[in-house]
Design an enzyme around this catalytic site. Structure first.
Site, PDB file in Angstrom:
ATOM      1  CB  THR A   1      62.534  26.892  52.300  1.00 12.42           C
ATOM      2  OG1 THR A   1      62.026  26.630  53.613  1.00 12.42           O
ATOM      3  CG2 THR A   1      63.438  25.757  51.868  1.00 12.42           C
ATOM      4  CE  LYS A  33      63.223  24.519  55.691  1.00 12.27           C
ATOM      5  NZ  LYS A  33      62.289  23.767  56.514  1.00 12.27           N
TER       6      LYS A  33
HETATM    7  N1  LIG Z   1      54.399  25.488  55.449  1.00 10.14           N
HETATM    8  C1  LIG Z   1      55.372  24.821  56.068  1.00 10.14           C
HETATM    9  O1  LIG Z   1      55.161  23.753  56.667  1.00 10.14           O
HETATM   10  C2  LIG Z   1      56.759  25.382  56.093  1.00 10.14           C
HETATM   11  C3  LIG Z   1      57.674  24.921  57.063  1.00 10.14           C
HETATM   12  C4  LIG Z   1      58.954  25.470  57.109  1.00 10.14           C
HETATM   13  C5  LIG Z   1      59.333  26.423  56.178  1.00 10.14           C
HETATM   14  N2  LIG Z   1      58.433  26.826  55.207  1.00 10.14           N
HETATM   15  C6  LIG Z   1      58.886  27.833  54.234  1.00 10.14           C
HETATM   16  O2  LIG Z   1      58.338  29.067  54.632  1.00 10.14           O
HETATM   17  C7  LIG Z   1      58.072  29.883  53.483  1.00 10.14           C
HETATM   18  C8  LIG Z   1      56.611  30.336  53.516  1.00 10.14           C
HETATM   19  O3  LIG Z   1      55.806  29.172  53.507  1.00 10.14           O
HETATM   20  P1  LIG Z   1      54.230  29.274  53.766  1.00 10.14           P
HETATM   21  O4  LIG Z   1      53.790  27.881  54.073  1.00 10.14           O
HETATM   22  O5  LIG Z   1      53.914  30.365  54.726  1.00 10.14           O
HETATM   23  O6  LIG Z   1      53.732  29.658  52.324  1.00 10.14           O
HETATM   24  P2  LIG Z   1      52.333  30.350  51.893  1.00 10.14           P
HETATM   25  O7  LIG Z   1      51.293  30.118  52.923  1.00 10.14           O
HETATM   26  O8  LIG Z   1      52.090  29.901  50.513  1.00 10.14           O
HETATM   27  O9  LIG Z   1      52.680  31.913  51.906  1.00 10.14           O
HETATM   28  C9  LIG Z   1      53.530  32.442  50.945  1.00 10.14           C
HETATM   29  C10 LIG Z   1      53.661  33.934  51.177  1.00 10.14           C
HETATM   30  O10 LIG Z   1      54.489  34.471  50.127  1.00 10.14           O
HETATM   31  C11 LIG Z   1      53.760  35.523  49.465  1.00 10.14           C
HETATM   32  N3  LIG Z   1      54.177  35.557  48.084  1.00 10.14           N
HETATM   33  C12 LIG Z   1      54.264  34.517  47.207  1.00 10.14           C
HETATM   34  N4  LIG Z   1      54.735  34.934  46.020  1.00 10.14           N
HETATM   35  C13 LIG Z   1      54.955  36.266  46.142  1.00 10.14           C
HETATM   36  C14 LIG Z   1      55.458  37.254  45.267  1.00 10.14           C
HETATM   37  N5  LIG Z   1      55.839  36.950  44.007  1.00 10.14           N
HETATM   38  N6  LIG Z   1      55.544  38.519  45.717  1.00 10.14           N
HETATM   39  C15 LIG Z   1      55.171  38.851  46.984  1.00 10.14           C
HETATM   40  N7  LIG Z   1      54.693  37.950  47.871  1.00 10.14           N
HETATM   41  C16 LIG Z   1      54.592  36.668  47.446  1.00 10.14           C
HETATM   42  C17 LIG Z   1      52.313  35.168  49.649  1.00 10.14           C
HETATM   43  O11 LIG Z   1      51.511  36.313  49.437  1.00 10.14           O
HETATM   44  P3  LIG Z   1      49.939  36.140  49.106  1.00 10.14           P
HETATM   45  O12 LIG Z   1      49.263  35.955  50.427  1.00 10.14           O
HETATM   46  O13 LIG Z   1      49.572  37.389  48.425  1.00 10.14           O
HETATM   47  O14 LIG Z   1      49.822  34.920  48.207  1.00 10.14           O
HETATM   48  C18 LIG Z   1      52.339  34.699  51.110  1.00 10.14           C
HETATM   49  O15 LIG Z   1      52.414  35.793  51.991  1.00 10.14           O
HETATM   50  C19 LIG Z   1      58.443  29.028  52.269  1.00 10.14           C
HETATM   51  O16 LIG Z   1      59.729  29.346  51.852  1.00 10.14           O
HETATM   52  C20 LIG Z   1      58.387  27.604  52.821  1.00 10.14           C
HETATM   53  O17 LIG Z   1      59.213  26.733  52.098  1.00 10.14           O
HETATM   54  C21 LIG Z   1      57.155  26.346  55.161  1.00 10.14           C
END
Ligand SMILES: NC(=O)c1ccc[n+]([C@@H]2O[C@H](COP(=O)([O-])OP(=O)(O)OC[C@H]3O[C@@H](n4cnc5c(N)ncnc54)[C@H](OP(=O)(O)O)[C@@H]3O)[C@@H](O)[C@H]2O)c1
Length: 293
Positions: free
Chosen positions: A166, A242
């Site tokens: 997102t 989105k």
């Molecule tokens: N969770 C939901 O319900 C949901 C639903 C729809 C869409 N989304 C979207 O999907 C995306 C991912 O969400 P998520 O829930 O999977 O988040 P998450 O569990 O916090 O995972 C974030 C990912 O990004 C990596 N990351 C963060 N900062 C980084 C950086 N500076 N350099 C390299 N890697 C980095 C993290 O690596 P590490 O493991 O090393 O921290 C992890 O792999 C977001 O954009 C979110 O808005 C989420």
């Protein structure tokens, strides 16, 4: 009753992220706060496709467990194995694709390797037909895309970067320009759905980009979602849709919370009230699912 707490304090539901991404190039729309990810529901497949009415297209629902024939297998990198990315990458492996994964914290790759993926550095995840990013926010995506040895510098000409995070419209536009300048292709494919939906390949995918680019990654989108809606040739349009969806989910949570607080103070049974609302006028998944929380 504890489950109703989300209604009473909807602000606690959102994770703070993407702050600077709020800048939009569509001046008539204020998406303040919309890049924060609401706890979107795991859609149950009952969403209707309205895009046809506007001359855009969507693909029909597919069987998430349908095996991908070798002829459709794509060599794909997957960057970002967080709550969403882990399930998405696993479904690509299960779908028969040749998957190379990268995560900043390397231990998160282990379950994917056990499934059959290969774990590598960013550069090695970018040497196939496509690379998917599912990172926390726009800063993370830009860091991985534009950084030293990042996606733009390594992805082969003609290969596709699919950005599913997102992110804001301006970031998506920057990515599109950089990939075009490098002879690569770019598809924005953000998703609706919770991590449970990612695991179950039940995500709703909003795709946008040049038709040939979208077509070439359709087998990948099929593997991660229950349905793909193709919104536009302009990648950033998918990001805008989105963000507008997140805004609507936030509005529903807020307004439902207010309504429940009102009837609760009047001594009305909240569950009976929710039953009435969600079985009649407000029977959309978003009301039913948040109503049950
Ligand atoms: N969770 C939901 O319900 C949901 C639903 C729809 C869409 N989304 C979207 O999907 C995306 C991912 O969400 P998520 O829930 O999977 O988040 P998450 O569990 O916090 O995972 C974030 C990912 O990004 C990596 N990351 C963060 N900062 C980084 C950086 N500076 N350099 C390299 N890697 C980095 C993290 O690596 P590490 O493991 O090393 O921290 C992890 O792999 C977001 O954009 C979110 O808005 C989420």
């Amino acid at each position: 009753m504890a489950e109703c707490a989300d209604f009473m304090a909807p602000k606690t539901i959102f994770r703070e992220r993407d702050g600077p991404e709020l800048e939009l190039t569509f001046p008539h729309i204020s998406a303040a706060g919309a890049t924060s990810e609401p706890r979107s529901p795991s859609f149950d497949g009952s969403t209707s496709c309205r895009t046809r009415e506007h001359g855009l297209c969507c693909k029909p629902p597919h069987r998430a467990d349908a095996p991908t024939g070798k002829e459709n297998a794509v060599k794909v990198g997957f960057i970002g194995l967080g709550q969403m990315g882990a399930g998405m990458a696993a479904n690509l492996v299960k779908g028969g694709h040749d998957v190379v994964v990268y995560n900043r914290s390397p231990h998160k790759a282990a379950p994917l390797v056990a499934l059959g993926a290969r774990s590598a550095r960013v550069g090695d995840a970018c040497r196939g037909d496509a690379v998917i990013t599912m990172l926390a926010d726009g800063h993370a995506v830009e860091g991985v895309a534009f950084g030293d040895g990042g996606i733009v510098s390594i992805l082969p000409k003609g290969a596709v970067h699919v950005s599913s995070s997102t992110i804001g419209v301006a970031t998506s536009e920057r990515l599109a320009r950089a990939h075009a300048a490098a002879g690569q292709r770019y598809v924005a494919a953000p998703v609706f759905g919770r991590p449970e939906a990612a695991v179950a390949a039940k995500l709703i995918v909003l795709a946008a980009g040049e038709p040939d680019a979208v077509a070439s990654v359709t087998p990948l989108l099929d593997a991660i979602g229950q349905r793909t809606f193709v919104m536009s040739r302009q990648p950033e349009a998918a990001n805008l849709v989105k963000l507008s969806g997140n805004f609507l989910i936030a509005s529903v949570i807020e307004s439902l919370g207010e309504a429940m607080a009102l009837v609760g103070k009047g001594g009305v049974d909240l569950r009976a009230c929710l039953d009435l609302l969600t079985s009649t006028l407000f029977s959309a998944p978003v009301y039913r699912i948040y109503g049950a929380r």
